[in-house]
Design a protein around this motif. Structure first.
Motif, PDB file in Angstrom:
ATOM      1  N   CYS A  31      39.672 -74.382  -5.383  1.00 37.87           N
ATOM      2  CA  CYS A  31      40.507 -74.427  -4.174  1.00 37.87           C
ATOM      3  C   CYS A  31      41.725 -75.328  -4.369  1.00 37.87           C
ATOM      4  O   CYS A  31      42.833 -74.996  -3.911  1.00 37.87           O
ATOM      5  CB  CYS A  31      39.688 -74.906  -2.978  1.00 37.87           C
ATOM      6  SG  CYS A  31      38.480 -73.696  -2.426  1.00 37.87           S
TER       7      CYS A  31
ATOM      8  N   VAL B 221      43.255 -76.068  -7.227  1.00 46.51           N
ATOM      9  CA  VAL B 221      44.191 -75.380  -8.126  1.00 46.51           C
ATOM     10  C   VAL B 221      44.907 -74.267  -7.376  1.00 46.51           C
ATOM     11  O   VAL B 221      46.133 -74.101  -7.500  1.00 46.51           O
ATOM     12  CB  VAL B 221      43.440 -74.838  -9.370  1.00 46.51           C
ATOM     13  CG1 VAL B 221      44.320 -73.907 -10.184  1.00 46.51           C
ATOM     14  CG2 VAL B 221      42.950 -75.993 -10.232  1.00 46.51           C
ATOM     15  N   SER B 222      44.175 -73.516  -6.561  1.00 43.62           N
ATOM     16  CA  SER B 222      44.785 -72.443  -5.781  1.00 43.62           C
ATOM     17  C   SER B 222      45.794 -73.002  -4.778  1.00 43.62           C
ATOM     18  O   SER B 222      46.885 -72.439  -4.596  1.00 43.62           O
ATOM     19  CB  SER B 222      43.691 -71.662  -5.060  1.00 43.62           C
ATOM     20  OG  SER B 222      44.242 -70.732  -4.183  1.00 43.62           O
TER      21      SER B 222
ATOM     22  N   ALA C 205      47.462 -75.843  -4.996  1.00 38.91           N
ATOM     23  CA  ALA C 205      48.641 -76.330  -5.733  1.00 38.91           C
ATOM     24  C   ALA C 205      49.508 -75.157  -6.179  1.00 38.91           C
ATOM     25  O   ALA C 205      50.744 -75.226  -6.126  1.00 38.91           O
ATOM     26  CB  ALA C 205      48.194 -77.160  -6.928  1.00 38.91           C
ATOM     27  N   TRP C 206      48.890 -74.091  -6.615  1.00 38.08           N
ATOM     28  CA  TRP C 206      49.639 -72.907  -7.057  1.00 38.08           C
ATOM     29  C   TRP C 206      50.442 -72.301  -5.910  1.00 38.08           C
ATOM     30  O   TRP C 206      51.617 -71.976  -6.062  1.00 38.08           O
ATOM     31  CB  TRP C 206      48.659 -71.883  -7.629  1.00 38.08           C
ATOM     32  CG  TRP C 206      49.331 -70.744  -8.318  1.00 38.08           C
ATOM     33  CD1 TRP C 206      49.740 -69.569  -7.782  1.00 38.08           C
ATOM     34  CD2 TRP C 206      49.708 -70.697  -9.683  1.00 38.08           C
ATOM     35  NE1 TRP C 206      50.319 -68.785  -8.710  1.00 38.08           N
ATOM     36  CE2 TRP C 206      50.318 -69.452  -9.909  1.00 38.08           C
ATOM     37  CE3 TRP C 206      49.567 -71.572 -10.758  1.00 38.08           C
ATOM     38  CZ2 TRP C 206      50.800 -69.058 -11.145  1.00 38.08           C
ATOM     39  CZ3 TRP C 206      50.043 -71.178 -11.993  1.00 38.08           C
ATOM     40  CH2 TRP C 206      50.653 -69.941 -12.168  1.00 38.08           C
ATOM     41  N   SER C 207      49.780 -72.168  -4.754  1.00 34.74           N
ATOM     42  CA  SER C 207      50.482 -71.566  -3.610  1.00 34.74           C
ATOM     43  C   SER C 207      51.563 -72.507  -3.062  1.00 34.74           C
ATOM     44  O   SER C 207      52.615 -72.052  -2.608  1.00 34.74           O
ATOM     45  CB  SER C 207      49.501 -71.184  -2.510  1.00 34.74           C
ATOM     46  OG  SER C 207      48.966 -72.334  -1.900  1.00 34.74           O
TER      47      SER C 207
ATOM     48  N   GLN D 108      53.339 -74.526  -4.828  1.00 32.25           N
ATOM     49  CA  GLN D 108      54.451 -74.453  -5.781  1.00 32.25           C
ATOM     50  C   GLN D 108      55.296 -73.205  -5.508  1.00 32.25           C
ATOM     51  O   GLN D 108      56.515 -73.262  -5.538  1.00 32.25           O
ATOM     52  CB  GLN D 108      53.911 -74.410  -7.210  1.00 32.25           C
ATOM     53  CG  GLN D 108      54.989 -74.296  -8.253  1.00 32.25           C
ATOM     54  CD  GLN D 108      54.401 -74.147  -9.643  1.00 32.25           C
ATOM     55  OE1 GLN D 108      53.200 -74.017  -9.805  1.00 32.25           O
ATOM     56  NE2 GLN D 108      55.263 -74.154 -10.635  1.00 32.25           N
ATOM     57  N   ASP D 109      54.629 -72.101  -5.209  1.00 27.70           N
ATOM     58  CA  ASP D 109      55.348 -70.852  -4.926  1.00 27.70           C
ATOM     59  C   ASP D 109      56.176 -70.953  -3.650  1.00 27.70           C
ATOM     60  O   ASP D 109      57.285 -70.449  -3.582  1.00 27.70           O
ATOM     61  CB  ASP D 109      54.360 -69.681  -4.781  1.00 27.70           C
ATOM     62  CG  ASP D 109      53.819 -69.224  -6.121  1.00 27.70           C
ATOM     63  OD1 ASP D 109      54.380 -69.632  -7.162  1.00 27.70           O
ATOM     64  OD2 ASP D 109      52.837 -68.462  -6.117  1.00 27.70           O
ATOM     65  N   ARG D 110      55.613 -71.570  -2.623  1.00 35.24           N
ATOM     66  CA  ARG D 110      56.281 -71.638  -1.326  1.00 35.24           C
ATOM     67  C   ARG D 110      57.105 -72.908  -1.142  1.00 35.24           C
ATOM     68  O   ARG D 110      57.890 -73.000  -0.222  1.00 35.24           O
ATOM     69  CB  ARG D 110      55.249 -71.553  -0.203  1.00 35.24           C
ATOM     70  CG  ARG D 110      54.645 -70.162  -0.092  1.00 35.24           C
ATOM     71  CD  ARG D 110      53.828 -70.041   1.163  1.00 35.24           C
ATOM     72  NE  ARG D 110      52.417 -69.986   0.752  1.00 35.24           N
ATOM     73  CZ  ARG D 110      51.427 -70.393   1.490  1.00 35.24           C
ATOM     74  NH1 ARG D 110      51.635 -70.923   2.656  1.00 35.24           N
ATOM     75  NH2 ARG D 110      50.203 -70.295   1.060  1.00 35.24           N
TER      76      ARG D 110
ATOM     77  N   TRP E  23      54.809 -78.624  -0.190  1.00 31.23           N
ATOM     78  CA  TRP E  23      53.929 -79.624  -0.770  1.00 31.23           C
ATOM     79  C   TRP E  23      53.292 -80.528   0.292  1.00 31.23           C
ATOM     80  O   TRP E  23      52.180 -81.005   0.105  1.00 31.23           O
ATOM     81  CB  TRP E  23      54.695 -80.483  -1.782  1.00 31.23           C
ATOM     82  CG  TRP E  23      54.966 -79.727  -3.034  1.00 31.23           C
ATOM     83  CD1 TRP E  23      56.129 -79.125  -3.392  1.00 31.23           C
ATOM     84  CD2 TRP E  23      54.029 -79.448  -4.060  1.00 31.23           C
ATOM     85  NE1 TRP E  23      55.994 -78.498  -4.600  1.00 31.23           N
ATOM     86  CE2 TRP E  23      54.699 -78.680  -5.034  1.00 31.23           C
ATOM     87  CE3 TRP E  23      52.690 -79.746  -4.273  1.00 31.23           C
ATOM     88  CZ2 TRP E  23      54.095 -78.232  -6.196  1.00 31.23           C
ATOM     89  CZ3 TRP E  23      52.074 -79.308  -5.437  1.00 31.23           C
ATOM     90  CH2 TRP E  23      52.775 -78.547  -6.378  1.00 31.23           C
TER      91      TRP E  23
END
Length: 160
Positions: free
Chosen positions: A67, A69-70, A72-74, A76-78, A81
């Motif tokens: 969760c 990692v997911s 942080a990934w999302s 970064q995309d949007r 932070w």
């Protein structure tokens, strides 16, 4: 008479070993040893339960890692932070608040390891025959009984 060990089933004294209703005089004992017996259904269930408990205790941290990692990934995309950090801090605080509740399952796991994962047998040789005195799946209790029998036999041999 010295009592080396006593519980509801076994009594080891300086004169005899009593297991259930069976009595063996120490004067008749020539040799004492222990062996591993065949695993019972209870022992296999304990090992299986231990595995399930370890799995259940391991899954939440692994799911939390996925969760994070997911998240942080999302983020970064949007580029959001702040929301990701708020969610992460809330999860960490929640995990810390729930940590004391781990005491119960970790205690179960600890006691499971103390009891062991095999059946232990206590054998004696007396009157020229080998006889099984005790067969139990609890390693901690067996160790206490076996050490008591050893001390009793040693003390009895020294007095001869």
């Amino acid at each position: 008479m010295t009592v080396y060990y006593r519980d509801d089933v076994v009594q080891v004294t300086s004169e005899s070993i009593r297991v259930g209703g069976h009595l063996v005089a120490l004067a008749d004992v020539t040799y004492v040893w222990h062996a591993r017996g065949r695993a019972t259904l209870g022992v296999r269930g304990r090992v299986l339960g231990r595995g399930v408990l370890v799995l259940l205790l391991s899954l939440p941290p692994l799911v939390a890692l996925v969760c994070v990692v997911s998240l942080a990934w999302s983020a970064q995309d949007r580029g959001e932070w702040r929301l990701a950090l708020v969610i992460l801090v809330a999860c960490v605080v929640g995990a810390l608040a729930l940590t004391p509740f781990l005491e119960l399952p970790l205690g179960w796991l600890d006691r499971s390891y103390e009891r062991g994962n095999q059946v232990h047998e206590l054998w004696v040789q007396h009157h020229g025959r080998e006889e099984l005195l005790l067969r139990i799946p609890d390693a901690l209790r067996f160790g206490q009984i076996y050490r008591a029998v050893q001390r009793a036999v040693e003390q009895h041999t020294d007095r001869r």
